[in-house]
Design a protein around this motif. Structure first.
Motif, PDB file in Angstrom:
ATOM      1  N   VAL A 166       0.950  -1.085   0.484  1.00 25.95           N
ATOM      2  CA  VAL A 166      -0.091  -0.546  -0.267  1.00 25.95           C
ATOM      3  C   VAL A 166       0.513   1.591   0.085  1.00 25.95           C
ATOM      4  O   VAL A 166       1.904   1.201   0.425  1.00 25.95           O
ATOM      5  CB  VAL A 166      -1.043   0.086   1.344  1.00 25.95           C
ATOM      6  N   ILE A 167       1.111   2.035  -0.927  1.00 24.35           N
ATOM      7  CA  ILE A 167       1.461   3.205  -1.014  1.00 24.35           C
ATOM      8  C   ILE A 167       0.184   4.614  -1.336  1.00 24.35           C
ATOM      9  O   ILE A 167      -0.306   4.542  -1.576  1.00 24.35           O
ATOM     10  CB  ILE A 167       1.700   3.418  -2.099  1.00 24.35           C
ATOM     11  N   PRO A 168       0.199   5.189   0.088  1.00 25.92           N
ATOM     12  CA  PRO A 168      -0.358   6.704  -0.091  1.00 25.92           C
ATOM     13  C   PRO A 168      -0.404   7.565  -1.505  1.00 25.92           C
ATOM     14  O   PRO A 168       0.581   7.551  -2.041  1.00 25.92           O
ATOM     15  CB  PRO A 168       0.070   7.067   1.196  1.00 25.92           C
ATOM     16  N   ASN A 169      -1.080   8.536  -1.281  1.00 25.24           N
ATOM     17  CA  ASN A 169      -0.749   9.087  -2.684  1.00 25.24           C
ATOM     18  C   ASN A 169      -0.293  10.533  -1.613  1.00 25.24           C
ATOM     19  O   ASN A 169      -0.432  11.943  -2.275  1.00 25.24           O
ATOM     20  CB  ASN A 169      -2.432   9.276  -3.229  1.00 25.24           C
ATOM     21  N   ILE A 170       0.361  10.630  -0.617  1.00 20.26           N
ATOM     22  CA  ILE A 170       0.786  11.514  -0.136  1.00 20.26           C
ATOM     23  C   ILE A 170       2.658  11.622  -0.192  1.00 20.26           C
ATOM     24  O   ILE A 170       3.052  10.673   0.225  1.00 20.26           O
ATOM     25  CB  ILE A 170       0.166  12.379   1.028  1.00 20.26           C
ATOM     26  N   VAL A 171       3.259  12.546   0.351  1.00 17.11           N
ATOM     27  CA  VAL A 171       3.967  12.988   0.250  1.00 17.11           C
ATOM     28  C   VAL A 171       4.681  12.885   2.151  1.00 17.11           C
ATOM     29  O   VAL A 171       4.294  13.517   2.479  1.00 17.11           O
ATOM     30  CB  VAL A 171       5.199  14.266  -0.421  1.00 17.11           C
ATOM     31  N   PRO A 172       5.875  12.024   2.789  1.00 19.70           N
ATOM     32  CA  PRO A 172       6.303  11.562   1.614  1.00 19.70           C
ATOM     33  C   PRO A 172       5.872   9.986   1.768  1.00 19.70           C
ATOM     34  O   PRO A 172       4.935   9.435   1.723  1.00 19.70           O
ATOM     35  CB  PRO A 172       7.617  11.227   3.068  1.00 19.70           C
ATOM     36  N   SER A 185       5.667   2.960   1.335  1.00 17.06           N
ATOM     37  CA  SER A 185       4.993   1.931   1.114  1.00 17.06           C
ATOM     38  C   SER A 185       4.367   0.910   2.360  1.00 17.06           C
ATOM     39  O   SER A 185       5.542   1.341   3.088  1.00 17.06           O
ATOM     40  CB  SER A 185       5.395   0.738  -0.134  1.00 17.06           C
ATOM     41  N   GLN A 186       3.316  -0.167   2.747  1.00 19.14           N
ATOM     42  CA  GLN A 186       3.531  -0.818   3.848  1.00 19.14           C
ATOM     43  C   GLN A 186       3.251  -2.151   2.537  1.00 19.14           C
ATOM     44  O   GLN A 186       2.017  -2.179   2.369  1.00 19.14           O
ATOM     45  CB  GLN A 186       2.303   0.233   4.648  1.00 19.14           C
ATOM     46  N   LEU A 187       3.642  -2.896   3.171  1.00 15.59           N
ATOM     47  CA  LEU A 187       3.558  -4.188   2.665  1.00 15.59           C
ATOM     48  C   LEU A 187       2.105  -5.130   4.214  1.00 15.59           C
ATOM     49  O   LEU A 187       2.459  -5.006   5.376  1.00 15.59           O
ATOM     50  CB  LEU A 187       4.553  -5.362   3.431  1.00 15.59           C
TER      51      LEU A 187
END
Length: 130
Positions: free
Chosen positions: A15-21, A24-26
């Motif tokens: 899971v990769i959020p659409n924010i900075v920074p 990813s989280q598995l």
């Protein structure tokens, strides 16, 4: 998922959020042989409709059976609450019901689905002999 396969595994998702920074989280989800079943609270009136039964007797503990069952069906509680466990499950796919009653050295599975009983019997027998 195809329910009833004798193997089990897991589905891993990044899971990769659409924010900075960007971090990813598995996340890993277990896939079980009876993965389309979910736990239900009770079967007060439907127990008499479960005509098919598989009974297994051996030198296993309640904890061992609880562990094997948790590898086969989702929503098994983490902790054993008594020396005689009773769990009830319903299939999301076909609506069949599974009743599991186990204590030291004995387990009884009752269901209105022969394929569910066959799957759980084969899985538990394989796990018990490993």
């Amino acid at each position: 998922t195809i329910e009833g396969l004798y193997s089990f595994g897991s589905l891993s998702v990044y899971v990769i959020p659409n924010i900075v920074p960007k971090q990813s989280q598995l996340i890993t989800f277990p896939i079980r042989p009876l993965s389309l079943h979910h736990r239900i609270a009770d079967l007060p009136h439907a127990v008499s409709l479960l005509h098919n039964e598989v009974k297994m007797i051996g030198s296993f503990t309640v904890g061992e059976m609880h562990g094997w069952l948790s590898l086969c069906v989702p929503d098994v509680p983490e902790k054993i609450t008594s020396e005689k466990m009773e769990l009830f499950f319903r299939s999301e796919l076909v609506g069949s019901t599974l009743m599991c009653v186990y204590l030291r050295g004995e387990v009884v599975f009752r269901s209105d689905s022969l394929s569910t009983l066959s799957t759980i019997k084969d899985f538990i027998a394989r796990e018990a002999t490993n």
